[in-house]
Design a protein around this motif. Sequence first.
Motif, short mmCIF file in Angstrom:
data_model
loop_
_atom_site.label_atom_id
_atom_site.label_comp_id
_atom_site.label_asym_id
_atom_site.label_seq_id
_atom_site.Cartn_x
_atom_site.Cartn_y
_atom_site.Cartn_z
N PRO A 82 62.21 47.48 8.45
CA PRO A 82 61.44 46.43 9.12
C PRO A 82 62.14 45.07 9.00
CG PRO A 82 60.44 47.00 7.01
CD PRO A 82 61.55 47.98 7.22
N CYS A 83 62.12 44.31 10.09
CA CYS A 83 62.68 42.96 10.09
C CYS A 83 61.79 42.04 9.26
CB CYS A 83 62.77 42.42 11.52
SG CYS A 83 64.09 43.17 12.48
N PRO A 84 62.39 40.97 8.67
CA PRO A 84 63.78 40.53 8.81
C PRO A 84 64.74 41.36 7.96
CG PRO A 84 62.59 39.05 7.38
CD PRO A 84 61.58 40.01 7.91
N VAL A 85 65.98 41.51 8.45
CA VAL A 85 66.99 42.35 7.81
C VAL A 85 68.35 41.66 7.89
CG1 VAL A 85 68.26 44.53 7.96
CG2 VAL A 85 65.80 44.53 8.27
N GLY A 86 69.10 41.69 6.79
CA GLY A 86 70.47 41.20 6.75
C GLY A 86 71.44 42.31 6.40
N LEU A 87 72.72 41.99 6.33
CA LEU A 87 73.74 42.99 6.05
C LEU A 87 73.50 43.70 4.73
CD1 LEU A 87 77.03 41.22 7.22
CD2 LEU A 87 76.11 43.36 8.10
N HIS A 88 73.12 42.96 3.70
CA HIS A 88 72.95 43.60 2.39
C HIS A 88 71.73 44.51 2.37
CE1 HIS A 88 76.28 41.63 0.35
NE2 HIS A 88 75.96 40.53 1.02
N ASP A 89 70.72 44.19 3.17
CA ASP A 89 69.57 45.10 3.30
C ASP A 89 70.01 46.42 3.93
OD1 ASP A 89 67.62 43.11 2.38
OD2 ASP A 89 68.00 42.14 4.31
N LEU A 90 70.81 46.32 4.99
CA LEU A 90 71.33 47.53 5.64
C LEU A 90 72.22 48.32 4.69
CD1 LEU A 90 72.24 46.26 9.23
CD2 LEU A 90 70.50 47.95 8.66
N ALA A 91 73.06 47.60 3.93
CA ALA A 91 73.98 48.26 3.02
C ALA A 91 73.23 49.09 1.96
CB ALA A 91 74.87 47.23 2.34
N ARG A 92 72.11 48.56 1.48
CA ARG A 92 71.34 49.29 0.47
C ARG A 92 70.65 50.52 1.04
NH1 ARG A 92 70.37 43.92 -1.45
NH2 ARG A 92 68.57 43.69 -0.06
N ALA A 93 70.52 50.58 2.36
CA ALA A 93 69.75 51.66 2.98
C ALA A 93 70.60 52.71 3.68
CB ALA A 93 68.75 51.08 3.98
N VAL A 94 71.93 52.59 3.65
CA VAL A 94 72.76 53.61 4.29
C VAL A 94 72.56 54.94 3.58
CG1 VAL A 94 74.49 51.94 5.07
CG2 VAL A 94 74.80 53.12 2.89
N LEU A 95 72.78 56.02 4.33
CA LEU A 95 72.69 57.35 3.73
C LEU A 95 73.83 58.22 4.23
CD1 LEU A 95 71.52 59.23 6.21
CD2 LEU A 95 69.34 58.28 5.50
N SER A 96 73.96 59.40 3.65
CA SER A 96 75.06 60.30 4.00
C SER A 96 74.51 61.65 4.43
CB SER A 96 75.99 60.50 2.80
OG SER A 96 76.56 59.27 2.39
N PRO A 97 75.15 62.29 5.43
CA PRO A 97 74.74 63.64 5.82
C PRO A 97 75.15 64.65 4.75
CG PRO A 97 76.70 62.99 7.04
CD PRO A 97 76.27 61.79 6.25
N PRO A 98 74.40 65.72 4.58
CA PRO A 98 74.71 66.67 3.51
C PRO A 98 76.06 67.35 3.66
CG PRO A 98 72.95 67.50 4.94
CD PRO A 98 73.16 66.07 5.30
N ASP A 99 76.54 67.51 4.90
CA ASP A 99 77.82 68.20 5.09
C ASP A 99 79.02 67.26 5.02
OD1 ASP A 99 76.95 67.01 7.43
OD2 ASP A 99 77.78 68.55 8.75
N ARG A 100 78.79 65.94 4.94
CA ARG A 100 79.88 64.98 4.75
C ARG A 100 79.35 63.82 3.89
NH1 ARG A 100 84.74 64.51 7.79
NH2 ARG A 100 84.97 62.62 6.54
N PRO A 101 79.24 64.04 2.57
CA PRO A 101 78.66 63.00 1.71
C PRO A 101 79.49 61.73 1.63
CG PRO A 101 79.55 64.83 0.41
CD PRO A 101 79.56 65.27 1.84
N ASP A 102 80.71 61.76 2.14
CA ASP A 102 81.55 60.56 2.15
C ASP A 102 81.27 59.65 3.34
OD1 ASP A 102 82.60 62.75 3.70
OD2 ASP A 102 84.41 61.56 4.02
#
Length: 294
Positions: A82-102
């Motif tokens: 939910p807004c407001p959102v900055g770069l560091h908010d997005l960075a904390r919320a990134v995730l990885s797919p199970p078949d490519r955790p990198d």
Amino acid sequence: MDSADLLALDWGTTSVRAYRLAADGTVVGRRHDDRGASKLTPDAFRGVLEDLAASLDAGSLPVIACGMAGSKEGWAPAPYLPCPVGLHDLARAVLSPPDRPDVRIVPGLCLEDEGLGDVMRGEEIQALGVEAPAARFTVLAPGTHSKWIRREGDRIVGFRTFLTGELFAAVRDATLMGRGMATPGQDDRAFLDGVRLGFDDPALTATLFQVRVRRLAGTLDGAGAADLLSGLLVGAEMAGGLGEVDGPLVLVGTPALTARYALALEALGRPAAKVVDAEVAVAAGLHRLWRALS
């Protein structure tokens, strides 16, 4: 996390664009592939990524992806922030797919107003990749779903979506008015006539019928009809969007599309402060986000 060479992906609904980025964010290689998210099952994304990485000699590089790779039907569902959102908010919320955790997949953004008010995936990266012309400004990203995105400093504080591009395609391809229409972009006079009419008259479903009326009257050919329709829809979008603009307006998109929107804004006396190519903006935004992950 090392911010050197990076493979950055903008995964759209119908296609995907890959960028190999140097340590300073410079694009040193790019590829376009028509295997967009709507054409893939979740287990097929990895193969497309590996093909793109091999073509850019980037098989060993870290990967970050925005857009529809994080949708419910994508590679790995990434929830909306939910807004407001900055770069560091997005960075904390990134995730990885199970078949490519990198691989790092970027979430989308939403507005919450007694529920889900509006959503976007991908355009937020374009908006955060734009160099700010002022403390407060608006990014206009035209397209199938046009986004008007309000930024304050390095944070997105709100946005609004207009169905302009998709509605144009629906009217042209699936209605009586659309028969015999050419590709828009050939008749500036018809386009600007539509822009002014769409901007001034809130009765959009009535103004749209002018396309049919003028074809029957013989005052519009197929090219003019396409541009009048486009102008009517863009004008209606401007009527809704310009009233919420706070500060300068920055256009972000493909050169052909931003040129049409710039023409409309000039005609309405609200010229854009600058125009940025969407590929430049998304590459810069993904590079900045990667650095925020460091």
